[in-house]
Design an enzyme around this catalytic site. Sequence first.
Site, short mmCIF file in Angstrom:
data_model
loop_
_atom_site.label_atom_id
_atom_site.label_comp_id
_atom_site.label_asym_id
_atom_site.label_seq_id
_atom_site.Cartn_x
_atom_site.Cartn_y
_atom_site.Cartn_z
N GLY A 23 34.45 40.75 38.11
CA GLY A 23 33.26 40.49 37.32
C GLY A 23 31.96 40.36 38.09
N GLY A 25 30.56 42.77 39.87
CA GLY A 25 29.85 44.04 39.88
C GLY A 25 30.23 44.98 41.01
N LYS A 26 31.48 44.87 41.49
CA LYS A 26 31.94 45.75 42.57
C LYS A 26 31.84 47.22 42.17
CE LYS A 26 36.13 44.29 43.08
NZ LYS A 26 36.18 43.15 42.15
N THR A 27 32.41 47.53 41.00
CA THR A 27 32.48 48.93 40.60
C THR A 27 31.10 49.52 40.37
OG1 THR A 27 34.66 48.58 39.61
CG2 THR A 27 33.44 50.52 38.90
N SER A 28 30.23 48.80 39.67
CA SER A 28 28.91 49.34 39.36
C SER A 28 28.08 49.55 40.62
CB SER A 28 28.17 48.44 38.37
OG SER A 28 28.10 47.12 38.85
N ASP A 50 41.76 49.83 41.91
CA ASP A 50 41.87 48.70 41.00
C ASP A 50 42.77 49.07 39.82
OD1 ASP A 50 41.54 46.61 39.22
OD2 ASP A 50 39.40 46.39 39.63
N THR A 506 34.67 43.69 33.10
CA THR A 506 35.77 43.35 34.00
C THR A 506 36.52 42.10 33.56
OG1 THR A 506 34.68 44.43 35.85
CG2 THR A 506 36.39 42.83 36.39
#
Length: 587
Positions: A23, A25-28, A50, A506
Site C-alpha cells: 500500500g 505505492g511500490k507498483t505505481s 508480487d 493494494t
Amino acid sequence: MTKRFQPSSPNATPYLFFTGKGGVGKTSTACATAVTLADEGRQVLIVSTDPASNLQDVFEVEIGYETTLIPNVPGLSAINLDPEEAAAAYREKVVGPYKDKLPAPIIAQMEEQLSGACTVEIAAFDEFASILTNPERTNEYDHIIFDTAPTGHTLRLLQLPTAWSSFLEDSTHGASCLGPLSGLGEKKELYSEAVKALSNSEQTTLVLVSRPDASALQEANRAANELRQVGLTNQLLLINGKLQSYVEGDRVSTAFYQRQETALTNMPKQLTTLTMYELPYVPYQLTGIAALRTLFHDQQLEQRSEEICDIAENYVLKDVIKQVGTKKKGVIMTMGKGGVGKTTVAAAIAVGLAELGHSVHLTTTDPAAHLSYVLGKQVQGDLILSRIDPKAEVEAYKHEVLSKASGTVDENGLAYLEEDLKSPCTEEIAVFRAFADVVNKANDSFVVIDTAPTGHTLLLLDAAQAYHKELERASGEVPESVLKLLPRLRNKQETDVVIVTLPEATPVHEASRLQDDLARADITPSWWIVNQSFAASNTMDPVLKARSRSELKWIQVVSSGKANQVAVIPWQIELAKGYEQLKSLTK
C-alpha cells in the site's frame, strides 16, 4: 527540503528493485520510473513478482507471463511472474515422490510447510534469478525494474549451506515453514549469481518506498537493516504521498499534513542516513500512461467528477458491535496488513461491547505502551486488557524447537533451523499459542484478539498435530488450548473474524488474499471494515476530496464482491485515543 524523485537513465543502475510494505505505492512508482526511462529512449523491462500484482491495472493493458509491449511507450515491456504458480510447482516436486510412501498426515504437514509466505517469496526469487542471470535477457535491456525485492530473511536462507541439503525434506522439529528451498539444490549456482548481482552497487539500486507515516517508516527501516546485513547497501529512500499543503479551516487536511510532518521528523535515525527523495500526494489515481507521466512533474491531470455519497451513513461501525453483541460470549479476531488500523478497530469493538454491558477481554501483540496510548489509563466497564509479548513468545517457541533438534542435526542444520525460525510464520504460531491460553481462560466473556493468525498458520498447526499423532508423540507438541481453539475458530456461532483494510488497491487486494487463505482453513470473515476513508470524512481540501472519489471504487469492490458485511470508518482528525473517544467512534 527533500528533493523530488526524478529518475533519469544516466544516473540509474541497470537493475532497480522497489520494495516496501503493502500500500505504499511500490507498483505505481516502479511503473512511473519505467515510463520515464523509456521516454528517454532506453529499452526497459519491468517485472512484477508480487502474487497480487496489479501491473495490468496501472498500465491498463493485460500483462501475463510472456513479455508484453506497453502501448504508447516505445521501448517499454512488462512481465507478470506468478510466484504462487511457481511455488505450487515445486511444492509438487518436493512432496510428490513421497505421496505413495508416507501416511497422509505427514504429507499434509509437508504440503502446508511449503504453502507459506516464505515459500512464495523464494519462488519469486527463483523467477527473477532466472532473469538476472540470463545474458540474453539482460543484454536486451538498458534497465530492468523489479516490483518487490527479496527480504533479508530470504537472502540469508539462500546463503546457508544446509539450505541445499536433504535436511529440509526430513526435518520434523516443529510447526514452522521448514523446507522452502527443498528441491532447488540444482539451482544453487544460479541463486549465488543472482545474489552477487543484487550486492553489486554498480549494477543494482534498492528503492525503499514508504508513506510518510510512522508504521510504514518503521517497516522501511527494518527492511533497510535486514538488506544491509546481507550486503545490499546501495539503497535510497522514497517518501511517497507527501501532502504539499493544507487548506486553512479544513480540519482534515490540516491534521493529515501535520501528522505526516511529525512522522518524518521522528523517523528512525538510520533512515536519515540514506539519500532521500519525495513524491507528492496526488489527487488522481496512478493508472494509465498519462497519470504515470504526470507523477514526476508539476502538472495537472484532468479528473472525472463523481458525486461523493454519504458513506458514513451507509456503513457504520456500530452495526458490527450491535450484531456481535447479540451473543453472550465469543471470539472476535481483527486481521489485516500492518498499518491499516487493526489495534484501533479492535479496541473500539472491545469498548463498544463493554458499553453494551458485556464482559470483554482485549488482548494484543502490540507494545503495552501503544495499547495504553489507544485506550488511556481509565478503562471503564467490564473491560480487561492484556498484552502478549511476541518477542518472549517467539524466543520460548524457538528454544523448544531447537532443543528438540539439537541432538539430531549437525551445526549447519541448526544454523538453517535458526534462520527458518525467523520467518513470519514462527511468530504467528508462537503468539497464537499464547492467544489460545487467553481464550481458554475466558469462556464466559468476549475475547477480542488484535492481530490473528492466517489460514496458513492454522492449517500448519492442524497438520502438525495430525503429524505428531501419527508419530505417537503428540503430548506436549501442540498445547491442549490450541487443540480446543482451532475448532472454535471455525464455528461461526462462536467466532467473528473482522478483516480491516484501507480504501485503496493494494490493501484491498491483500485483504482479499487473506480471506482466500482463511477459506482454506474453513474460516469465513463476518465483516470487512474499510478504515481511514477520506470519502467519509467531509474534507473540503481539493486534493483529498479528489482522492475521496477514487476511494468509492474500492469501497464498491469490497461491498459488492468481497465481504458479507461492510463498515466504513472515516479518516479521524484526532487519533482515536482514550475510552471516551473510542466510544464515540462506535456511535
